[in-house]
Design an enzyme around this catalytic site. Structure first.
Site, mmCIF file in Angstrom:
data_model
loop_
_atom_site.group_PDB
_atom_site.id
_atom_site.type_symbol
_atom_site.label_atom_id
_atom_site.label_comp_id
_atom_site.label_asym_id
_atom_site.label_seq_id
_atom_site.Cartn_x
_atom_site.Cartn_y
_atom_site.Cartn_z
ATOM 1 N N LYS A 32 1.850 59.794 32.293
ATOM 2 C CA LYS A 32 1.621 60.022 30.845
ATOM 3 C C LYS A 32 2.607 60.744 30.291
ATOM 4 O O LYS A 32 3.256 60.493 28.848
ATOM 5 C CB LYS A 32 0.003 60.252 30.931
ATOM 6 C CG LYS A 32 -1.120 59.291 31.359
ATOM 7 C CD LYS A 32 -2.330 59.960 30.818
ATOM 8 C CE LYS A 32 -3.047 60.521 32.428
ATOM 9 N NZ LYS A 32 -2.975 60.915 33.377
ATOM 10 N N ARG A 42 -10.949 61.340 28.198
ATOM 11 C CA ARG A 42 -11.800 60.897 29.951
ATOM 12 C C ARG A 42 -12.764 60.608 29.833
ATOM 13 O O ARG A 42 -14.084 60.104 31.406
ATOM 14 C CB ARG A 42 -11.569 62.341 30.491
ATOM 15 C CG ARG A 42 -9.853 62.445 31.112
ATOM 16 C CD ARG A 42 -9.669 63.916 31.628
ATOM 17 N NE ARG A 42 -9.041 63.711 32.801
ATOM 18 C CZ ARG A 42 -8.180 63.776 32.930
ATOM 19 N NH1 ARG A 42 -6.774 64.235 32.381
ATOM 20 N NH2 ARG A 42 -6.932 63.533 33.588
ATOM 21 N N ARG A 75 5.781 65.368 42.694
ATOM 22 C CA ARG A 75 6.186 65.612 41.647
ATOM 23 C C ARG A 75 6.325 67.263 41.481
ATOM 24 O O ARG A 75 5.529 67.691 42.631
ATOM 25 C CB ARG A 75 4.913 65.577 40.812
ATOM 26 C CG ARG A 75 4.881 66.538 39.134
ATOM 27 C CD ARG A 75 4.040 66.008 38.406
ATOM 28 N NE ARG A 75 2.346 66.079 38.536
ATOM 29 C CZ ARG A 75 1.674 65.574 38.462
ATOM 30 N NH1 ARG A 75 1.580 65.432 37.045
ATOM 31 N NH2 ARG A 75 0.110 66.041 38.944
ATOM 32 N N ARG A 79 1.751 70.979 41.317
ATOM 33 C CA ARG A 79 0.892 71.257 40.589
ATOM 34 C C ARG A 79 -0.636 71.761 41.885
ATOM 35 O O ARG A 79 0.025 71.201 42.942
ATOM 36 C CB ARG A 79 0.106 70.553 40.166
ATOM 37 C CG ARG A 79 0.497 70.241 38.461
ATOM 38 C CD ARG A 79 0.423 69.980 37.492
ATOM 39 N NE ARG A 79 -0.824 68.918 37.871
ATOM 40 C CZ ARG A 79 -1.441 68.106 36.996
ATOM 41 N NH1 ARG A 79 -0.108 67.596 36.033
ATOM 42 N NH2 ARG A 79 -2.413 67.553 36.822
ATOM 43 N N ARG A 138 -9.387 63.639 42.516
ATOM 44 C CA ARG A 138 -8.816 62.855 41.228
ATOM 45 C C ARG A 138 -9.003 61.617 40.848
ATOM 46 O O ARG A 138 -9.515 60.981 39.336
ATOM 47 C CB ARG A 138 -7.674 63.157 40.925
ATOM 48 C CG ARG A 138 -7.843 64.992 40.894
ATOM 49 C CD ARG A 138 -6.606 65.475 40.629
ATOM 50 N NE ARG A 138 -5.005 65.138 39.432
ATOM 51 C CZ ARG A 138 -4.267 65.079 39.371
ATOM 52 N NH1 ARG A 138 -3.606 66.016 40.850
ATOM 53 N NH2 ARG A 138 -3.311 64.611 38.492
HETATM 54 P P1 AP5 Z 1 4.142 62.219 35.484
HETATM 55 O O1 AP5 Z 1 3.313 62.234 33.765
HETATM 56 O O2 AP5 Z 1 3.635 63.998 35.666
HETATM 57 O O3 AP5 Z 1 2.064 62.039 35.247
HETATM 58 P P2 AP5 Z 1 0.770 62.360 34.093
HETATM 59 O O4 AP5 Z 1 -0.052 60.464 34.245
HETATM 60 O O5 AP5 Z 1 0.882 62.814 33.329
HETATM 61 O O6 AP5 Z 1 -0.168 62.734 35.514
HETATM 62 P P3 AP5 Z 1 -1.014 63.859 35.692
HETATM 63 O O7 AP5 Z 1 -1.267 64.358 37.017
HETATM 64 O O8 AP5 Z 1 -0.894 65.236 34.385
HETATM 65 O O9 AP5 Z 1 -2.344 63.423 34.938
HETATM 66 P P4 AP5 Z 1 -3.980 63.747 34.927
HETATM 67 O O10 AP5 Z 1 -4.590 62.975 33.853
HETATM 68 O O11 AP5 Z 1 -4.458 63.309 36.461
HETATM 69 O O12 AP5 Z 1 -3.746 64.891 34.947
HETATM 70 P P5 AP5 Z 1 -4.014 66.493 33.744
HETATM 71 O O13 AP5 Z 1 -3.176 67.152 33.250
HETATM 72 O O14 AP5 Z 1 -4.273 65.644 32.056
HETATM 73 O O15 AP5 Z 1 4.194 62.107 36.263
HETATM 74 C C1 AP5 Z 1 3.771 62.616 37.874
HETATM 75 C C2 AP5 Z 1 5.065 61.728 38.696
HETATM 76 O O16 AP5 Z 1 5.324 60.684 38.674
HETATM 77 C C3 AP5 Z 1 5.860 62.711 38.428
HETATM 78 O O17 AP5 Z 1 6.561 63.871 39.371
HETATM 79 C C4 AP5 Z 1 7.219 62.098 37.588
HETATM 80 O O18 AP5 Z 1 8.581 62.643 37.654
HETATM 81 C C5 AP5 Z 1 6.992 60.656 38.238
HETATM 82 N N1 AP5 Z 1 7.163 59.200 37.193
HETATM 83 C C6 AP5 Z 1 6.653 59.676 35.958
HETATM 84 N N2 AP5 Z 1 7.067 58.064 35.319
HETATM 85 C C7 AP5 Z 1 7.098 57.537 36.515
HETATM 86 C C8 AP5 Z 1 8.118 56.295 36.587
HETATM 87 N N3 AP5 Z 1 8.254 55.103 35.368
HETATM 88 N N4 AP5 Z 1 8.542 55.238 38.452
HETATM 89 C C9 AP5 Z 1 8.625 56.664 39.087
HETATM 90 N N5 AP5 Z 1 7.811 57.973 39.338
HETATM 91 C C10 AP5 Z 1 7.483 58.341 37.438
HETATM 92 O O19 AP5 Z 1 -5.552 66.903 34.091
HETATM 93 C C11 AP5 Z 1 -5.520 68.113 34.994
HETATM 94 C C12 AP5 Z 1 -7.221 68.061 34.687
HETATM 95 O O20 AP5 Z 1 -7.677 68.964 34.001
HETATM 96 C C13 AP5 Z 1 -8.441 67.260 35.569
HETATM 97 O O21 AP5 Z 1 -8.273 66.731 36.451
HETATM 98 C C14 AP5 Z 1 -9.191 67.901 34.670
HETATM 99 O O22 AP5 Z 1 -9.520 68.668 35.841
HETATM 100 C C15 AP5 Z 1 -9.167 68.262 33.306
HETATM 101 N N6 AP5 Z 1 -8.283 67.928 32.549
HETATM 102 C C16 AP5 Z 1 -6.828 67.622 31.200
HETATM 103 N N7 AP5 Z 1 -7.944 66.963 30.557
HETATM 104 C C17 AP5 Z 1 -9.371 66.939 30.921
HETATM 105 C C18 AP5 Z 1 -10.736 66.459 29.941
HETATM 106 N N8 AP5 Z 1 -9.649 65.097 28.734
HETATM 107 N N9 AP5 Z 1 -11.791 66.343 30.081
HETATM 108 C C19 AP5 Z 1 -12.439 66.855 31.181
HETATM 109 N N10 AP5 Z 1 -11.168 67.706 31.849
HETATM 110 C C20 AP5 Z 1 -9.697 67.398 31.825
HETATM 111 MG MG MG Z 2 0.387 65.049 32.613
#
Ligand code: AP5
Ligand code: MG
Length: 218
Positions: free
Chosen positions: A13, A88, A127, A160, A171
């Site tokens: 994402k 979410r 990552r 991270r 998660r």
């Molecule tokens: P990356 O692009 O970083 O993936 P991502 O989907 O953004 O993963 P996140 O871990 O950021 O998602 P998340 O939803 O768990 O975390 P968030 O920060 O939103 O890619 C991942 C890896 O894969 C990288 O190494 C990249 O290079 C590689 N990659 C990407 N595309 C690829 C491809 N096509 N092929 C191969 N490799 C690839 O949230 C974190 C925390 O915040 C949550 O757990 C929660 O505690 C809190 N939080 C955030 N938003 C909310 C909400 N709305 N409500 C409640 N809690 C929340």
């Molecule tokens: Mg992300």
């Protein structure tokens, strides 16, 4: 263009949202990035959020809804946005519908990225993130290590805290239980664009571009 980028942790994402934000000149609004920046700033919200994130749980709905309402109502989001990490839960999805109504937003798309859990665990274990600008890399595909410098800005690369294997498993459980069902809300509204996230970053980027261009041409 108003986009919600939806999918499990590690699906890509943030990677695709950053590319879309650059290509379309719209802000990338990531709730995870906002929480991590609050945590780095040591604010009271940041400290509480960090403990919840490190446990792989979700920050309470009322806190998240307030944050998103404020940012979507701000001038920077007026001409479009790519919203990453929200909604979410079903309560967040209902609240977002209310925010859109209040702001007069009637047109938006949900990009639904999909890959299986095994690939997610592999991606998140590899990552690397630039501490300075938040750019996202992968040690397996980018040939970088924790001692490398960010290829874009020379900054420090970190892992991270919530990418530890136990936290990633939690998660994923939380995603399947609380977040995945939310897509049904958007399917019913006919706004979902499904994207196969298993391909390379560039292939996924091109597929998204074609799908969005088609939608805009309708
Ligand atoms: P990356 O692009 O970083 O993936 P991502 O989907 O953004 O993963 P996140 O871990 O950021 O998602 P998340 O939803 O768990 O975390 P968030 O920060 O939103 O890619 C991942 C890896 O894969 C990288 O190494 C990249 O290079 C590689 N990659 C990407 N595309 C690829 C491809 N096509 N092929 C191969 N490799 C690839 O949230 C974190 C925390 O915040 C949550 O757990 C929660 O505690 C809190 N939080 C955030 N938003 C909310 C909400 N709305 N409500 C409640 N809690 C929340
Ligand atoms: Mg992300």
């Amino acid at each position: 263009m108003r986009l919600i980028i939806f999918g499990p942790p590690g699906v890509g994402k943030g990677t695709q949202a950053k590319l879309l934000s650059e290509e379309r000149s719209i802000p990338h609004i990531s709730t995870g990035d906002m929480l991590r920046s609050a945590a780095a700033g040591g604010t009271s919200l940041g400290k509480k959020a960090k403990a919840i994130m490190d446990a792989g749980q979700l920050v309470p709905d009322d806190v998240m809804i307030g944050i998103v309402r404020e940012v979507l109502a701000s001038p920077r989001a007026a001409a479009g946005f790519v919203l990453d990490g929200f909604p979410r839960t079903s309560d967040q999805a209902r609240a977002l519908a209310g925010i859109f109504r209040d702001l007069g937003i009637t047109s938006y798309w949900v990009l639904n990225l999909e890959v299986d859990d095994e690939e997610i665990i592999r991606r998140l274990g590899a990552r690397l993130v630039c501490r300075k600008e938040g750019r996202i890399f992968n040690s397996e595909t980018d040939g970088l290590t924790l001692t490398s410098q960010c290829p874009e800005c020379g900054g420090e690369l970190i892992q991270r805290d919530d990418d530890k294997p136990d936290t990633v498993r939690k998660r994923l459980q939380v995603y399947h239980a609380q977040t995945e069902p939310v897509i049904g809300f958007y399917r019913a509204a006919g706004v979902v664009v499904d994207v196969d996230g298993t391909n390379s970053i560039d292939v996924v980027r091109r597929e998204i571009r074609v799908l969005l261009n088609d939608l805009q041409a309708r």
